[in-house]
Design a protein around this motif. Sequence first.
Motif, PDB file in Angstrom:
ATOM      1  N   PHE A 288      50.750  -3.324  61.342  1.00  0.00           N
ATOM      2  CA  PHE A 288      49.563  -3.281  61.969  1.00  0.00           C
ATOM      3  C   PHE A 288      49.506  -4.478  63.192  1.00  0.00           C
ATOM      4  N   ARG A 289      50.044  -5.625  62.618  1.00  0.00           N
ATOM      5  CA  ARG A 289      49.761  -6.755  63.977  1.00  0.00           C
ATOM      6  C   ARG A 289      50.832  -6.394  64.967  1.00  0.00           C
TER       7      ARG A 289
ATOM      8  N   GLN B 256      37.641  -6.509  54.418  1.00  0.00           N
ATOM      9  CA  GLN B 256      38.168  -7.876  54.895  1.00  0.00           C
ATOM     10  C   GLN B 256      39.476  -8.030  55.471  1.00  0.00           C
ATOM     11  N   ASP B 257      40.454  -7.673  55.004  1.00  0.00           N
ATOM     12  CA  ASP B 257      41.899  -8.055  55.302  1.00  0.00           C
ATOM     13  C   ASP B 257      41.905  -7.232  56.750  1.00  0.00           C
TER      14      ASP B 257
ATOM     15  N   LYS C 260      40.697 -10.139  63.896  1.00  0.00           N
ATOM     16  CA  LYS C 260      40.324 -11.557  64.697  1.00  0.00           C
ATOM     17  C   LYS C 260      41.498 -12.402  64.791  1.00  0.00           C
ATOM     18  N   GLU C 261      42.662 -12.235  63.876  1.00  0.00           N
ATOM     19  CA  GLU C 261      43.674 -13.227  64.152  1.00  0.00           C
ATOM     20  C   GLU C 261      44.459 -12.756  65.315  1.00  0.00           C
TER      21      GLU C 261
ATOM     22  N   LEU D  93      31.676  -5.014  65.317  1.00  0.00           N
ATOM     23  CA  LEU D  93      30.989  -4.806  66.865  1.00  0.00           C
ATOM     24  C   LEU D  93      31.057  -6.140  67.367  1.00  0.00           C
ATOM     25  N   ASP D  94      31.139  -7.132  66.601  1.00  0.00           N
ATOM     26  CA  ASP D  94      31.136  -8.587  67.389  1.00  0.00           C
ATOM     27  C   ASP D  94      32.500  -8.630  68.087  1.00  0.00           C
ATOM     28  N   MET D  95      33.644  -8.006  67.840  1.00  0.00           N
ATOM     29  CA  MET D  95      34.933  -7.720  68.449  1.00  0.00           C
ATOM     30  C   MET D  95      35.039  -6.518  69.295  1.00  0.00           C
ATOM     31  N   ASN D  96      33.953  -6.248  69.761  1.00  0.00           N
ATOM     32  CA  ASN D  96      34.123  -5.172  70.801  1.00  0.00           C
ATOM     33  C   ASN D  96      34.597  -3.636  70.289  1.00  0.00           C
ATOM     34  N   PHE D  97      34.475  -3.506  69.065  1.00  0.00           N
ATOM     35  CA  PHE D  97      34.696  -2.159  68.380  1.00  0.00           C
ATOM     36  C   PHE D  97      33.533  -1.010  68.384  1.00  0.00           C
ATOM     37  N   HIS D  98      33.775   0.033  68.429  1.00  0.00           N
ATOM     38  CA  HIS D  98      32.997   1.172  68.156  1.00  0.00           C
ATOM     39  C   HIS D  98      33.118   1.661  67.012  1.00  0.00           C
ATOM     40  N   ILE D  99      31.967   2.137  66.282  1.00  0.00           N
ATOM     41  CA  ILE D  99      32.068   2.308  64.941  1.00  0.00           C
ATOM     42  C   ILE D  99      31.758   4.006  64.867  1.00  0.00           C
ATOM     43  N   SER D 100      32.911   4.676  64.207  1.00  0.00           N
ATOM     44  CA  SER D 100      32.966   6.023  64.250  1.00  0.00           C
ATOM     45  C   SER D 100      32.645   6.635  62.830  1.00  0.00           C
TER      46      SER D 100
END
Length: 255
Positions: free
Chosen positions: A111-112, A134-135, A141-142, A166-173
Amino acid sequence: MLFDTHVHLNADQFEDDVNDVIERAQQAGVKEMVVVGFDEKTINKAMALVEQYDFLYAAVGWHPVDAVDMTDEHLAWIEELSAHPKVVAIGEMGLDYHWDKSPAEVQKEVFRKQIRLAKKLNMPIIIHNREADQDVVDVLKEEDAGEVGGIMHCFAGDMAIAKQCLDMNFHISFGGPVTFKNARLPEEVAAQIPMERLLIETDSPFLAPHPNRGKRNEPAYVTLVAEKLAELKGVSYEELIEETRINAKRLFNIN
């Protein structure tokens, strides 16, 4: 005109009739689709499809369930493919704790690596999350994934997780599950997502919306998702599909 942001027309379930499925989608008003490749076989099929149809685009990445199979050569190949004009995102990538083929630590490393590649390429990412809310958020975030943003695909989390995304600039689908009769949580969350961050998808051939639940899903059914979301947002169907299409084209940098 609808934009289905996540389809697997490259799946074996469409092997015999993919052209008919695409034709039905067009007749239903689906103008554009992103075909998501997530391993060697499906990436190759996705690239073949986008060469064949001018209204199809591709995302290329590596699925967390198969993280143990990804090599550095695969990552370099994904980077190479990203230069293709029809490739609009990296993914799907993420974490999946439902299946146990790939250990969590291996999934996180893969993923990273893909987030770092997307940041290098300045391309949005498509996130797969199953039982790992949460992971997934912590890794995003990291790795400062908000720098490129992207899509929380087929979102199933609560509003607290959605807010962090949303706070990280992501769209929700949202896909078929928002239409299910027991879909209280997806309904509650969808109602609160700002229109400018909302996207629609089918995840075909999986997760067919009501009343087709349990059958093979296909992109034409994205109309059912759009109808449900329009109802939840208190807007017209026409406004919902126009807004989500604009959002998708802006995110994927499609003129």
